[in-house]
Design an enzyme around this catalytic site. Sequence first.
Site, mmCIF file in Angstrom:
data_model
loop_
_atom_site.group_PDB
_atom_site.id
_atom_site.type_symbol
_atom_site.label_atom_id
_atom_site.label_comp_id
_atom_site.label_asym_id
_atom_site.label_seq_id
_atom_site.Cartn_x
_atom_site.Cartn_y
_atom_site.Cartn_z
ATOM 1 N N LYS A 1 -56.474 13.861 -10.721
ATOM 2 C CA LYS A 1 -56.619 13.870 -9.264
ATOM 3 C C LYS A 1 -57.389 15.118 -8.821
ATOM 4 O O LYS A 1 -57.370 16.131 -9.520
ATOM 5 C CB LYS A 1 -55.232 13.897 -8.610
ATOM 6 C CG LYS A 1 -54.434 12.613 -8.726
ATOM 7 C CD LYS A 1 -53.086 12.748 -8.033
ATOM 8 C CE LYS A 1 -52.266 11.477 -8.172
ATOM 9 N NZ LYS A 1 -52.825 10.339 -7.434
ATOM 10 N N ARG B 1 -47.103 1.707 -11.805
ATOM 11 C CA ARG B 1 -46.860 0.306 -12.183
ATOM 12 C C ARG B 1 -46.554 0.192 -13.667
ATOM 13 O O ARG B 1 -45.845 -0.718 -14.083
ATOM 14 C CB ARG B 1 -48.069 -0.550 -11.766
ATOM 15 C CG ARG B 1 -49.367 -0.128 -12.375
ATOM 16 C CD ARG B 1 -50.575 -0.638 -11.613
ATOM 17 N NE ARG B 1 -50.896 0.162 -10.428
ATOM 18 C CZ ARG B 1 -51.898 -0.093 -9.600
ATOM 19 N NH1 ARG B 1 -52.674 -1.155 -9.780
ATOM 20 N NH2 ARG B 1 -52.133 0.682 -8.560
HETATM 21 N N1 BES Z 1 -48.536 8.395 -6.915
HETATM 22 C C1 BES Z 1 -49.801 7.847 -6.637
HETATM 23 C C2 BES Z 1 -49.880 7.206 -5.253
HETATM 24 C C3 BES Z 1 -49.989 8.150 -4.100
HETATM 25 C C4 BES Z 1 -51.155 8.843 -3.849
HETATM 26 C C5 BES Z 1 -48.949 8.273 -3.219
HETATM 27 C C6 BES Z 1 -51.247 9.669 -2.748
HETATM 28 C C7 BES Z 1 -49.044 9.090 -2.112
HETATM 29 C C8 BES Z 1 -50.193 9.786 -1.881
HETATM 30 C C9 BES Z 1 -50.135 6.764 -7.655
HETATM 31 O O1 BES Z 1 -49.667 6.971 -8.928
HETATM 32 C C10 BES Z 1 -51.614 6.694 -7.734
HETATM 33 O O2 BES Z 1 -52.200 7.638 -8.166
HETATM 34 N N2 BES Z 1 -52.190 5.577 -7.322
HETATM 35 C C11 BES Z 1 -53.591 5.424 -7.327
HETATM 36 C C12 BES Z 1 -53.917 4.031 -7.799
HETATM 37 C C13 BES Z 1 -55.377 3.814 -8.075
HETATM 38 C C14 BES Z 1 -55.804 4.634 -9.258
HETATM 39 C C15 BES Z 1 -55.585 2.356 -8.335
HETATM 40 C C16 BES Z 1 -54.108 5.647 -5.906
HETATM 41 O O3 BES Z 1 -53.429 5.228 -4.953
HETATM 42 O O4 BES Z 1 -55.130 6.285 -5.755
HETATM 43 MN MN MN Z 2 -50.997 8.188 -10.053
#
Ligand code: BES
Ligand code: MN
Length: 496
Positions: free
Chosen positions: A281, A355
Amino acid sequence: MEFSTQTTTGLQQLRTAALGVGVFADGVLTAPAEVIDRASEGAISAVLSEFKGKANTHVVLRNLPGVKAERVIVIGLGKQDAYRATGHAAAEQLFANVCAGLNVADGVSTLATVECEGTTLRSRARAMAAAGQRSSYRYEATRTRDLEPAPKLKKLSLWTSRSKAAEALAGLKEGTAIGNGMNLARLLGDMPPNLCTPTYLGETAKKLGKEFKTLKVDVLDRKKIEAEKMGAFLSVARGSDEPPVFIVIRHVPKSPKAKGKAPLVLVGKGLTFDSGGISIKPSANMDEMKYDMCGAASVLGTLRAVAELELEREVIGLIASCENMPSGRANKPGDVVTSMSGQTIEILNTDAEGRLVLCDALTYAERFKPEAVIDIATLTGACVVALGHVNSGLFSTDDTLANELLEAGRETGDTAWRMPLEDAYQEQLRSNFADMANIGGMPAGSVTAACFLSRYTKAYPWAHLDIAGTAWKSGKEKGATGRPVPLLTQFLLSRS
Ligand code: BES
Ligand code: MN
Ligand code: ZN
């Protein structure tokens, strides 16, 4: 905090440090406000030129003539015809916060006596106690300096008639348990990820098991998780030096009434830190990914509430907890892993890890032959884009279950909004090299995440709550909210 009822008939005679009365928008006085207004010869009417009764506003009136309360706190309720459970819950929260802020030791709220469509005195009392509990939360675990002294507020009373006191007390008891559950969830969320590790979540569950006789806790370590063949979960955990845990926490009531009924299962995402892994990230606000275990925290908080209330219904919490980190052993884009269900998954983005841990927990849930399974997860940033910080995203193919959850959310002011979950979206998860991919591309990101989970939930009625936007607040008020403990507990109360 202590909660009780107050049945003094003449409101103006009531001795308390703070008396809360409601006023609707455009200066429409509630009955208690009218009583105080008359006793004080128009002290409330007199401020209506400045104070309009808008929601989230209040005014403090001191030493009113003819009134024994030291202060009257006038709380704005907003438009009367739009006054619902959420408005009432917000008003009780404001009253409790004002009392805590004024540093008084006790207060009496009359807000629960005000009729409010879609609520009962019991549910309004529940909201009042939950609000009181919430106002007492302060994060101190890792602070040593500049701590504000703890609020003196020790007791809040609900003003009602003697004939309704029993109903009010039942609601206060439920609200107390919900508030305790929320505060536990908040503390776990707010704790830093170097302390709140998967191991720590396991220890917390075990501690709950010692504190509440109905809670049976089993914490599976890596070896046991391997024996269950949770290949998707383990693939995420492998990237971190911090060992994973799988928590099984069961509320098994003693009462014969609960026997013979299939259990209700809650499944929580417990990523104590989500760096994204190799698909790392951006660094801005990455600290907030300590909150990626808020689904798990809400499961622990809800089980605490259920145990405190001695709910006559078996409830099982399942938590898959690990870190998502980049390392030489971490998942790589292109890896194919085999889930506990036997289905294979091509990992195209290692940041779609929630997931991967949930799918194995959902398969594990099958063995309990549950009446229903609800998973709770900070699953997608896309859900925040869709619904912001107001509603949790609700996904289910079961209309009855979905409607019950929506209703539980409305009743507690912990609202959810239903999102689509149709087969047409499943296509986005197609993979050339496995049974499915772990991402579905940009469009409808929160829906394709739910579609992924749905492939592991064929054995029971299932719903998914995406709490990415509701589990915590960012910015100056950064902190966990304790949501959706109220929604979940209310749902379980209604099913019992
Ligand atoms: N934990 C995150 C989701 C998240 C991101 C929650 C920001 C709250 C704030 C999750 O594991 C994630 O990174 N999801 C990705 C999925 C994508 C790679 C398909 C996302 O939402 O960017
Ligand atoms: Mn994630
Ligand atoms: Zn995550």
